[in-house]
Design a protein around this motif. Structure first.
Motif, mmCIF file in Angstrom:
data_model
loop_
_atom_site.group_PDB
_atom_site.id
_atom_site.type_symbol
_atom_site.label_atom_id
_atom_site.label_comp_id
_atom_site.label_asym_id
_atom_site.label_seq_id
_atom_site.Cartn_x
_atom_site.Cartn_y
_atom_site.Cartn_z
ATOM 1 N N SER A 171 0.754 -1.061 -0.126
ATOM 2 C CA SER A 171 0.414 -0.318 0.536
ATOM 3 C C SER A 171 0.986 1.354 -0.256
ATOM 4 N N ALA A 172 2.175 1.054 0.671
ATOM 5 C CA ALA A 172 3.107 2.229 0.458
ATOM 6 C C ALA A 172 3.112 2.916 -0.486
ATOM 7 N N SER A 173 3.413 2.467 -2.025
ATOM 8 C CA SER A 173 3.472 3.138 -3.233
ATOM 9 C C SER A 173 2.180 4.111 -3.719
ATOM 10 N N ALA A 174 1.289 2.999 -3.405
ATOM 11 C CA ALA A 174 -0.753 3.795 -3.835
ATOM 12 C C ALA A 174 -0.582 5.098 -2.746
ATOM 13 N N ASN A 175 -0.251 4.697 -1.586
ATOM 14 C CA ASN A 175 -0.162 6.126 -0.762
ATOM 15 C C ASN A 175 0.564 7.066 -0.803
ATOM 16 N N GLY A 176 1.434 7.405 -1.468
ATOM 17 C CA GLY A 176 1.978 7.815 -1.922
ATOM 18 C C GLY A 176 2.315 8.911 -3.615
ATOM 19 N N LEU A 177 1.583 7.628 -4.199
ATOM 20 C CA LEU A 177 0.923 8.291 -5.238
ATOM 21 C C LEU A 177 0.091 9.244 -4.778
ATOM 22 N N LEU A 178 -0.630 9.538 -3.740
ATOM 23 C CA LEU A 178 -1.916 10.283 -3.649
ATOM 24 C C LEU A 178 -1.061 11.383 -3.211
ATOM 25 N N MET A 179 -0.396 11.291 -1.765
ATOM 26 C CA MET A 179 0.470 12.847 -1.331
ATOM 27 C C MET A 179 0.835 13.529 -2.916
ATOM 28 N N LYS A 180 1.672 12.765 -3.386
ATOM 29 C CA LYS A 180 2.620 13.111 -4.342
ATOM 30 C C LYS A 180 2.113 13.803 -5.919
ATOM 31 N N ALA A 181 0.319 13.386 -5.636
ATOM 32 C CA ALA A 181 -0.373 13.721 -7.002
ATOM 33 C C ALA A 181 -0.595 15.154 -6.095
ATOM 34 N N LEU A 182 -1.442 15.343 -4.961
ATOM 35 C CA LEU A 182 -1.689 16.632 -4.606
ATOM 36 C C LEU A 182 -0.606 17.818 -4.328
ATOM 37 N N PHE A 183 0.207 17.453 -3.928
ATOM 38 C CA PHE A 183 1.432 18.554 -4.231
ATOM 39 C C PHE A 183 2.276 18.410 -5.386
ATOM 40 N N ARG A 184 1.710 17.888 -6.701
ATOM 41 C CA ARG A 184 2.218 18.421 -7.400
ATOM 42 C C ARG A 184 0.967 19.353 -7.998
ATOM 43 N N MET A 185 0.033 18.985 -7.554
ATOM 44 C CA MET A 185 -1.508 20.429 -8.090
ATOM 45 C C MET A 185 -1.729 21.582 -7.480
ATOM 46 N N GLY A 186 0.356 21.676 -6.513
ATOM 47 C CA GLY A 186 -0.092 23.188 -5.564
ATOM 48 C C GLY A 186 -0.389 22.990 -4.205
ATOM 49 N N VAL A 187 -1.292 21.563 -4.427
ATOM 50 C CA VAL A 187 -1.916 21.252 -2.339
ATOM 51 C C VAL A 187 -0.753 21.843 -1.705
ATOM 52 N N PRO A 188 -0.077 22.677 -0.128
ATOM 53 C CA PRO A 188 0.350 21.924 1.311
ATOM 54 C C PRO A 188 -0.298 20.741 1.710
ATOM 55 N N VAL A 189 0.480 19.132 1.872
ATOM 56 C CA VAL A 189 0.123 18.254 1.772
ATOM 57 C C VAL A 189 1.510 18.025 2.972
ATOM 58 N N THR A 190 1.044 17.223 3.509
ATOM 59 C CA THR A 190 2.230 15.931 4.719
ATOM 60 C C THR A 190 1.832 14.376 5.232
ATOM 61 N N GLY A 191 1.902 13.713 5.362
ATOM 62 C CA GLY A 191 2.328 12.305 5.363
ATOM 63 C C GLY A 191 2.778 11.746 6.279
ATOM 64 N N LYS A 192 2.062 11.167 7.030
ATOM 65 C CA LYS A 192 2.518 10.106 8.270
ATOM 66 C C LYS A 192 2.140 9.090 8.396
ATOM 67 N N ASN A 193 3.309 8.266 8.845
ATOM 68 C CA ASN A 193 2.878 6.504 8.761
ATOM 69 C C ASN A 193 2.833 5.867 9.087
ATOM 70 N N LEU A 194 1.774 5.366 9.753
ATOM 71 C CA LEU A 194 1.386 4.417 11.399
ATOM 72 C C LEU A 194 2.068 3.295 11.270
ATOM 73 N N PHE A 195 2.741 2.633 11.296
ATOM 74 C CA PHE A 195 2.933 1.215 11.114
ATOM 75 C C PHE A 195 3.674 1.226 12.205
ATOM 76 N N PRO A 196 2.885 -0.346 11.912
ATOM 77 C CA PRO A 196 3.662 -1.676 12.936
ATOM 78 C C PRO A 196 5.219 -2.065 13.472
ATOM 79 N N SER A 197 5.808 -2.656 14.062
ATOM 80 C CA SER A 197 7.066 -3.062 14.212
ATOM 81 C C SER A 197 7.275 -3.464 14.148
ATOM 82 N N ASN A 198 6.574 -5.067 13.389
ATOM 83 C CA ASN A 198 6.941 -6.515 12.992
ATOM 84 C C ASN A 198 7.266 -6.139 11.182
#
Length: 611
Positions: A29-56
């Protein structure tokens, strides 16, 4: 007839929303999520991403939270407007997180509308697995494409530009054009279904705005690694530990690009994975002692193990740089969650009387800048220097202004005596302070016999000789306190954000809490509650910190730890009043949301008025 959003969801939120995606770790899913965030960024929208992941490694729930905000706020807001739930095990929790009036999107290949019900949330079912199973034949591809398909759904619902998504795919898979085709097919599956079955776009949506061309998306560990290269570091030693490992990975990648001899291809750098953190610290000390710029990245448990060598570096006065990307403690704690819980550990690391400079970056840009500053400080002060980032800064995606560099920079090696200066000296004494700033000159081994001295962690006098004489011992450690006072004038000064009107109420914060504090202050200002804000950027504290405390009756101290560690430093080091400093604490492992600061300040001030 396309489904209509519920009445509670009709309020428009353009470029001001939080999108959260719940998946299973290890499903791509990381690739899909990165696509979404980068697309918003290139639309000129200020954006940030927080990855909440398990330790396994694989199998447990993971979330990715994207905040789009037209005003450029980067902190967590404490709300979820759109939830994409791809993990049936967390459907209930995911639904409960959605803000009233929000939207809940899930894989309706197995319909659950009866159990996924909230009157104030619109539930949108998309048969993602069914769509992908019908269009892709390979099992693993079906799993991966299901994540890409929800990108298409969100492009339709949130009005994210598909042309930009296509461009990003072409850049990512330039060497594998067939992957571009399969990903676009999955995106179109999701897009077509959403367009046919829902009202698109939703009231919560994106819209092209501004220009982010002067900004970049980067995480703090990558920025710090680049700073190490620009600072002239050539040696890195470390033992892998979350969340700092990617800092050394980044350093290695940059070195392989920039630190290879162009003619021979030979490496001009040395990276060693040690057998443990203590060994890594020893390697760093040895490399710095012979004149290299060396560092180690670690986290709280690693600092604990390194403390013996840290004390040795402090007393023997060996420059060294430690990056502590803080995580939740104590002990193993929660390795993939964030805190600011190593402040006291690093400030006084090792046994005996020790004090160490701390640099406290607030974002990846300062991780880059403070990495350079740390090496200069370590050389100039001849002491261990700590850069205290945290998992939120180090491993999450931040939008920051483009990094800048002055080509006139030259490393500040401090009082480093070379062969020529040695030849002009009658005698060289390693621990003799000739300038009154507490810093003695040092030499590098192998240059001239006149500059030789014993490097010892045992008692020594100002001439470098072994001693157990009380007066000689005290003479050296008293000089180290003079050096500490010198350090206060060399570390980055605190930054002041004054209120619009004079006030006797202030707020202090540091590191990754800065974004939440600034956003909270903006909202409080709208209510007429103005506070002066001082962001601490380093320890020891400069005079500006003492002046801030002296000019305010009430000072909130915002921290992401349970025990108010920075507040403790202010009490001990500056003699602040216990009643004056009001702790404002957040320590559940999640990045601090702006509303946490806003609500706590408002509640305390309301109590004071009522009293």
């Amino acid at each position: 007839m396309p489904d209509q959003p519920s009445a509670s969801a009709t309020q428009s939120r353009i470029n001001d929303f939080v999108l959260k995606i719940g998946t299973v770790n290890g499903t791509g899913s990381a690739s899909a999520n990165g696509l979404l965030m980068k697309a918003l960024f290139r639309m000129g929208v200020p954006v940030t991403g927080k990855n909440l992941f398990p330790s396994n490694i694989q199998g447990l729930p993971t979330w990715y939270e994207i905040r789009a905000n037209r005003d450029g706020y980067m902190a967590r807001e404490g709300r979820v407007d759109v939830m994409v739930a791809m993990n049936a095990q967390t459907y209930g929790k995911d639904l409960a997180e959605v803000t009233p009036g929000g939207f809940f999107i899930y894989d309706s290949t197995w319909p659950r509308e009866k159990t996924l019900s909230r009157d104030d949330v619109t539930v949108l079912g998309v048969p993602l697995a069914k769509l992908c199973n019908e269009h892709f034949s390979v099992a693993r591809v079906r799993i991966l494409m299901k994540n890409i398909a929800y990108v298409g759904v969100l492009c339709a619902l949130l009005d994210i530009d598909r042309a930009i998504v296509k461009q990003l795919l072409e850049e990512t898979f330039a060497a594998k054009p067939k992957l571009v085709d399969s990903n676009l097919e999955a995106i179109n599956l999701g897009w077509d279904y959403a367009q046919a079955n829902f009202t698109c776009p939703l009231p919560v949506r994106a819209e092209a705005m501004g220009d982010n061309s002067k900004h970049i998306l980067i995480d703090g560990n990558s920025a710090a690694a680049l700073g190490c290269v620009f600072a002239g570091a050539t040696v890195g030693a470390w033992y892998p530990i979350t969340p700092s490992t990617s800092l050394m990975d980044g350093f290695q990648g940059y070195c392989e690009k920039f630190r290879k001899d162009p003619d021979t291809g030979e490496n001009r750098f040395c990276i060693v994975q040690a057998e443990d953190e203590l060994a890594a610290a020893g390697m760093v000390l040895g490399a710095n002692w012979v004149g290299a710029r060396a560092f180690t990245p670690t986290s709280g448990p690693g600092i604990s193990l390194m403390s013996e060598f840290i004390g040795f570096a402090y007393y023997a006065e060996i420059p060294s740089v430690f990056f502590d990307v803080q995580r939740v403690g104590p002990s193993t704690g929660m390795p993939t969650r964030t805190q600011q819980c190593d402040v006291l550990l690093c400030a006084y690391a090792s046994h005996g009387d020790t004090r160490h400079p701390l640099l406290l970056p607030a974002d990846p840009r300062e991780c880059f800048e403070f990495a350079v500053a740390a090496f200069d400080l370590a050389d100039r002060l001849q002491t261990p220097v700590f850069v205290l980032s945290d998992l939120d800064i180090g491993m999450n995606d931040w939008m920051i202004p483009e990094l800048e560099w002055d080509d006139r920079y030259r490393p500040d090696r401090g009082k480093l005596v070379g062969p020529k200066e040695l030849a002009d000296m009658e005698k060289f004494f390693r621990y003799l302070d000739r300038d009154g700033d507490g810093i003695a000159a040092r030499t590098l081994p192998g240059q001239d016999a006149k500059g030789a001295y014993f490097v010892r962690g045992s008692g020594h006098n100002r001439y470098g000789g072994y001693t157990e004489d009380s007066a000689e011992y005290q003479d050296v450690v008293d000089r180290l306190m003079v050096k500490w006072r010198t350090a206060a004038g060399l570390v980055p000064a605190a930054k002041l954000r004054p209120a619009d009107q004079p006030t006797r109420v202030g707020i202090i914060a540091y590191g990754s809490s800065d974004g939440a504090v600034n956003e909270a202050l903006d909202r409080l200002n709208e209510e007429g509650l103005g506070l002066d804000y001082l962001r601490i950027r380093a320890f020891p504290f400069g005079e500006e910190v003492r002046a801030f405390l002296d000019s305010h009756d009430t000072v909130f101290v915002v921290e992401q730890n349970r025990d108010a560690q920075l507040r403790s430093l202010l009490l001990v080091e500056l003699g602040a009043s216990n009643e004056q400093l009001v702790p404002l604490l957040h320590y559940n492992g999640m990045p601090i949301p702006s509303r946490c600061v806003e609500d706590a300040v408002r509640a305390h001030l309301d109590e004071e008025v009522a009293a």
